[in-house]
Scaffold this motif. Structure first.
Motif, PDB file in Angstrom:
ATOM      1  N   ILE A  10       7.881   8.549  -2.309  1.00 45.77           N
ATOM      2  CA  ILE A  10       7.142   9.186  -1.226  1.00 45.77           C
ATOM      3  C   ILE A  10       6.494  10.415  -1.841  1.00 45.77           C
ATOM      4  CG2 ILE A  10       7.361  10.349   1.006  1.00 45.77           C
ATOM      5  CD1 ILE A  10       9.570   8.316   1.667  1.00 45.77           C
ATOM      6  N   LYS A  11       5.166  10.468  -1.717  1.00 41.05           N
ATOM      7  CA  LYS A  11       4.381  11.482  -2.428  1.00 41.05           C
ATOM      8  C   LYS A  11       4.361  12.818  -1.643  1.00 41.05           C
ATOM      9  CE  LYS A  11       1.471   8.070  -4.758  1.00 41.05           C
ATOM     10  NZ  LYS A  11       0.084   7.740  -5.167  1.00 41.05           N
ATOM     11  N   PRO A  12       3.866  13.893  -2.286  1.00 37.45           N
ATOM     12  CA  PRO A  12       3.957  15.225  -1.660  1.00 37.45           C
ATOM     13  C   PRO A  12       3.316  15.334  -0.270  1.00 37.45           C
ATOM     14  CG  PRO A  12       3.429  15.460  -3.976  1.00 37.45           C
ATOM     15  CD  PRO A  12       3.362  13.989  -3.673  1.00 37.45           C
ATOM     16  N   PHE A  50       4.164  10.429 -16.095  1.00 39.92           N
ATOM     17  CA  PHE A  50       4.334   9.305 -15.175  1.00 39.92           C
ATOM     18  C   PHE A  50       3.023   8.534 -15.033  1.00 39.92           C
ATOM     19  CE2 PHE A  50       4.461   7.103 -11.148  1.00 39.92           C
ATOM     20  CZ  PHE A  50       5.713   6.518 -11.179  1.00 39.92           C
ATOM     21  N   TYR A  51       1.909   9.259 -14.966  1.00 43.37           N
ATOM     22  CA  TYR A  51       0.601   8.614 -14.748  1.00 43.37           C
ATOM     23  C   TYR A  51      -0.218   8.506 -16.038  1.00 43.37           C
ATOM     24  CZ  TYR A  51       1.095   8.428  -9.670  1.00 43.37           C
ATOM     25  OH  TYR A  51       1.493   8.114  -8.392  1.00 43.37           O
ATOM     26  N   GLU A  52       0.485   8.473 -17.183  1.00 45.52           N
ATOM     27  CA  GLU A  52      -0.207   8.446 -18.476  1.00 45.52           C
ATOM     28  C   GLU A  52      -1.238   7.311 -18.590  1.00 45.52           C
ATOM     29  OE1 GLU A  52       2.595   8.702 -21.678  1.00 45.52           O
ATOM     30  OE2 GLU A  52       1.269  10.190 -22.607  1.00 45.52           O
ATOM     31  N   VAL A  53      -0.958   6.169 -17.962  1.00 37.19           N
ATOM     32  CA  VAL A  53      -1.909   5.033 -18.040  1.00 37.19           C
ATOM     33  C   VAL A  53      -3.274   5.410 -17.465  1.00 37.19           C
ATOM     34  CG1 VAL A  53      -0.227   3.156 -18.003  1.00 37.19           C
ATOM     35  CG2 VAL A  53      -1.138   4.017 -15.850  1.00 37.19           C
ATOM     36  N   HIS A  54      -3.313   6.438 -16.624  1.00 38.05           N
ATOM     37  CA  HIS A  54      -4.580   6.846 -16.009  1.00 38.05           C
ATOM     38  C   HIS A  54      -5.217   8.042 -16.729  1.00 38.05           C
ATOM     39  CE1 HIS A  54      -4.016   4.071 -12.794  1.00 38.05           C
ATOM     40  NE2 HIS A  54      -2.971   4.676 -12.279  1.00 38.05           N
ATOM     41  N   SER A  55      -4.717   8.373 -17.935  1.00 37.04           N
ATOM     42  CA  SER A  55      -5.152   9.629 -18.571  1.00 37.04           C
ATOM     43  C   SER A  55      -6.646   9.677 -18.878  1.00 37.04           C
ATOM     44  CB  SER A  55      -4.334   9.908 -19.835  1.00 37.04           C
ATOM     45  OG  SER A  55      -4.516   8.866 -20.750  1.00 37.04           O
ATOM     46  N   GLU A  56      -7.302   8.518 -18.971  1.00 38.17           N
ATOM     47  CA  GLU A  56      -8.753   8.523 -19.241  1.00 38.17           C
ATOM     48  C   GLU A  56      -9.569   8.528 -17.955  1.00 38.17           C
ATOM     49  OE1 GLU A  56      -9.731   8.921 -22.366  1.00 38.17           O
ATOM     50  OE2 GLU A  56      -7.607   8.867 -22.909  1.00 38.17           O
ATOM     51  N   ARG A  57      -8.908   8.395 -16.808  1.00 41.10           N
ATOM     52  CA  ARG A  57      -9.657   8.292 -15.548  1.00 41.10           C
ATOM     53  C   ARG A  57     -10.104   9.681 -15.081  1.00 41.10           C
ATOM     54  NH1 ARG A  57      -7.235   3.509 -13.190  1.00 41.10           N
ATOM     55  NH2 ARG A  57      -8.626   3.616 -11.374  1.00 41.10           N
ATOM     56  N   PRO A  58     -11.257   9.771 -14.395  1.00 44.73           N
ATOM     57  CA  PRO A  58     -11.780  11.075 -13.983  1.00 44.73           C
ATOM     58  C   PRO A  58     -10.867  11.832 -13.009  1.00 44.73           C
ATOM     59  CG  PRO A  58     -13.108   9.270 -13.073  1.00 44.73           C
ATOM     60  CD  PRO A  58     -12.158   8.666 -14.056  1.00 44.73           C
ATOM     61  N   ILE A 111      -7.547   8.835  -0.614  1.00 46.74           N
ATOM     62  CA  ILE A 111      -7.254   7.915  -1.727  1.00 46.74           C
ATOM     63  C   ILE A 111      -6.265   8.557  -2.713  1.00 46.74           C
ATOM     64  CG2 ILE A 111      -9.269   8.626  -3.110  1.00 46.74           C
ATOM     65  CD1 ILE A 111      -9.499   5.651  -3.988  1.00 46.74           C
ATOM     66  N   GLU A 112      -6.302   9.880  -2.834  1.00 50.11           N
ATOM     67  CA  GLU A 112      -5.358  10.562  -3.726  1.00 50.11           C
ATOM     68  C   GLU A 112      -4.021  10.806  -3.010  1.00 50.11           C
ATOM     69  OE1 GLU A 112      -6.135  14.122  -6.533  1.00 50.11           O
ATOM     70  OE2 GLU A 112      -5.429  14.992  -4.650  1.00 50.11           O
ATOM     71  N   ALA A 113      -4.085  11.437  -1.850  1.00 43.29           N
ATOM     72  CA  ALA A 113      -2.873  11.744  -1.085  1.00 43.29           C
ATOM     73  C   ALA A 113      -2.543  10.539  -0.212  1.00 43.29           C
ATOM     74  CB  ALA A 113      -3.096  13.001  -0.246  1.00 43.29           C
ATOM     75  N   ALA A 115       0.324   8.866   0.408  1.00 38.26           N
ATOM     76  CA  ALA A 115       1.654   8.762   1.028  1.00 38.26           C
ATOM     77  C   ALA A 115       2.758   8.170   0.156  1.00 38.26           C
ATOM     78  CB  ALA A 115       1.592   8.012   2.370  1.00 38.26           C
ATOM     79  N   VAL A 116       2.485   7.033  -0.504  1.00 41.86           N
ATOM     80  CA  VAL A 116       3.534   6.359  -1.281  1.00 41.86           C
ATOM     81  C   VAL A 116       2.966   5.723  -2.543  1.00 41.86           C
ATOM     82  CG1 VAL A 116       5.173   5.779   0.573  1.00 41.86           C
ATOM     83  CG2 VAL A 116       3.221   4.299   0.155  1.00 41.86           C
ATOM     84  N   HIS A 117       3.854   5.554  -3.501  1.00 44.52           N
ATOM     85  CA  HIS A 117       3.570   4.777  -4.712  1.00 44.52           C
ATOM     86  C   HIS A 117       4.297   3.450  -4.595  1.00 44.52           C
ATOM     87  CE1 HIS A 117       3.391   3.720  -8.976  1.00 44.52           C
ATOM     88  NE2 HIS A 117       4.680   3.461  -8.893  1.00 44.52           N
ATOM     89  N   GLY A 118       3.774   2.418  -5.239  1.00 40.85           N
ATOM     90  CA  GLY A 118       4.500   1.146  -5.336  1.00 40.85           C
ATOM     91  C   GLY A 118       4.217   0.514  -6.683  1.00 40.85           C
TER      92      GLY A 118
HETATM   93  N1  LIG Z   1     -10.585   7.316  -7.141  1.00 43.91           N
HETATM   94  C1  LIG Z   1      -9.483   8.047  -7.022  1.00 43.91           C
HETATM   95  N2  LIG Z   1      -9.558   9.369  -6.720  1.00 43.91           N
HETATM   96  C2  LIG Z   1      -8.449  10.134  -6.616  1.00 43.91           C
HETATM   97  N3  LIG Z   1      -7.196   9.656  -6.794  1.00 43.91           N
HETATM   98  C3  LIG Z   1      -7.060   8.359  -7.076  1.00 43.91           C
HETATM   99  C4  LIG Z   1      -8.185   7.482  -7.208  1.00 43.91           C
HETATM  100  N4  LIG Z   1      -7.737   6.239  -7.510  1.00 43.91           N
HETATM  101  C5  LIG Z   1      -6.401   6.341  -7.560  1.00 43.91           C
HETATM  102  N5  LIG Z   1      -5.987   7.604  -7.302  1.00 43.91           N
HETATM  103  C6  LIG Z   1      -4.606   8.097  -7.273  1.00 43.91           C
HETATM  104  O1  LIG Z   1      -3.924   7.584  -8.419  1.00 43.91           O
HETATM  105  C7  LIG Z   1      -2.815   6.760  -8.007  1.00 43.91           C
HETATM  106  C8  LIG Z   1      -2.661   5.640  -9.002  1.00 43.91           C
HETATM  107  O2  LIG Z   1      -3.812   4.834  -8.958  1.00 43.91           O
HETATM  108  P1  LIG Z   1      -3.689   3.251  -8.991  1.00 43.91           P
HETATM  109  O3  LIG Z   1      -5.043   2.717  -9.250  1.00 43.91           O
HETATM  110  O4  LIG Z   1      -2.568   2.872  -9.896  1.00 43.91           O
HETATM  111  O5  LIG Z   1      -3.349   2.934  -7.468  1.00 43.91           O
HETATM  112  P2  LIG Z   1      -2.140   2.182  -6.815  1.00 43.91           P
HETATM  113  O6  LIG Z   1      -1.569   1.196  -7.766  1.00 43.91           O
HETATM  114  O7  LIG Z   1      -2.539   1.691  -5.464  1.00 43.91           O
HETATM  115  O8  LIG Z   1      -1.204   3.412  -6.556  1.00 43.91           O
HETATM  116  P3  LIG Z   1       0.257   3.670  -7.031  1.00 43.91           P
HETATM  117  O9  LIG Z   1       0.269   3.364  -8.510  1.00 43.91           O
HETATM  118  O10 LIG Z   1       0.483   5.127  -6.712  1.00 43.91           O
HETATM  119  O11 LIG Z   1       1.077   2.754  -6.185  1.00 43.91           O
HETATM  120  C9  LIG Z   1      -3.188   6.340  -6.585  1.00 43.91           C
HETATM  121  O12 LIG Z   1      -2.079   5.942  -5.813  1.00 43.91           O
HETATM  122  C10 LIG Z   1      -3.840   7.584  -6.045  1.00 43.91           C
HETATM  123  O13 LIG Z   1      -2.862   8.572  -5.666  1.00 43.91           O
END
Ligand SMILES: Nc1ncnc2c1ncn2[C@@H]1O[C@H](COP(=O)(O)OP(=O)(O)OP(=O)(O)O)[C@@H](O)[C@H]1O
Length: 140
Positions: A10-12, A50-58, A111-113, A115-118
């Motif tokens: 459960i996210k912040p 935790f989110y290292e896989v997304h390190s290249e994303r904006p 999209i960022e906030a 609520a939950v991760h899965g």
């Molecule tokens: N375009 C975006 N702008 C801002 N934050 C984003 C965006 N896309 C994803 N995120 C954030 O990064 C998290 C990880 O992205 P991912 O694409 O893995 O989504 P997800 O698999 O649905 O989410 P999670 O991994 O948290 O269950 C998202 O849950 C969200 O909090």
């Protein structure tokens, strides 16, 4: 981690809004058993790991700042077909696209906030569960 388990947190935004109990109730009513759970807070560095896989994303820097902005509730869940069924229960990443009745549709604010991760696979569920609960061999 066993294949009938998945990892969520459960996210912040949801924790801070006091929605943890209502979200856990939905999760249990959908047939998931809570195996392990704890409240904690990530440092920006830990959020970055935790989110290292997304390190290249904006959105990476903003995501790490957000995920370390307040307490979170990491949870390990058990159910047949746990990973796939839990992704269905939470809905699309962007609450605007999430199906009616899903956790993100009801509780997410953006999209960022959202609520939950899965976890998205058995492999990642094991990695992510281990990130928070490595001291408890029996839950992993
Ligand atoms: N375009 C975006 N702008 C801002 N934050 C984003 C965006 N896309 C994803 N995120 C954030 O990064 C998290 C990880 O992205 P991912 O694409 O893995 O989504 P997800 O698999 O649905 O989410 P999670 O991994 O948290 O269950 C998202 O849950 C969200 O909090």
């Amino acid at each position: 981690m066993a294949n009938n388990r998945t990892f969520t947190m459960i996210k912040p935004d949801a924790f801070g809004a006091g929605n943890s109990g209502a979200i856990l109730k939905m999760i249990e009513e959908a047939g998931f058993k809570i195996v392990a759970m704890k409240a904690t807070k990530l440092s920006p560095e830990m959020a970055g790991k935790f989110y290292e896989v997304h390190s290249e994303r904006p959105f990476y820097a903003a995501l790490c700042a957000y995920m370390s902005s307040g307490p979170i509730l990491p949870v390990i869940l058990e159910k047949d077909n746990a990973v796939e069924d839990f992704r269905k229960l939470i809905g699309a990443t962007n609450p605007a696209d999430a199906a009616e009745g899903t956790i993100r549709k009801i509780f997410a604010t953006s999209i960022e906030a959202n609520a939950v991760h899965g976890s998205d696979s058995d492999e990642n569920a094991a990695i992510e569960g281990n990130f928070f609960f490595s001291q408890f061999e029996r839950v992993l």
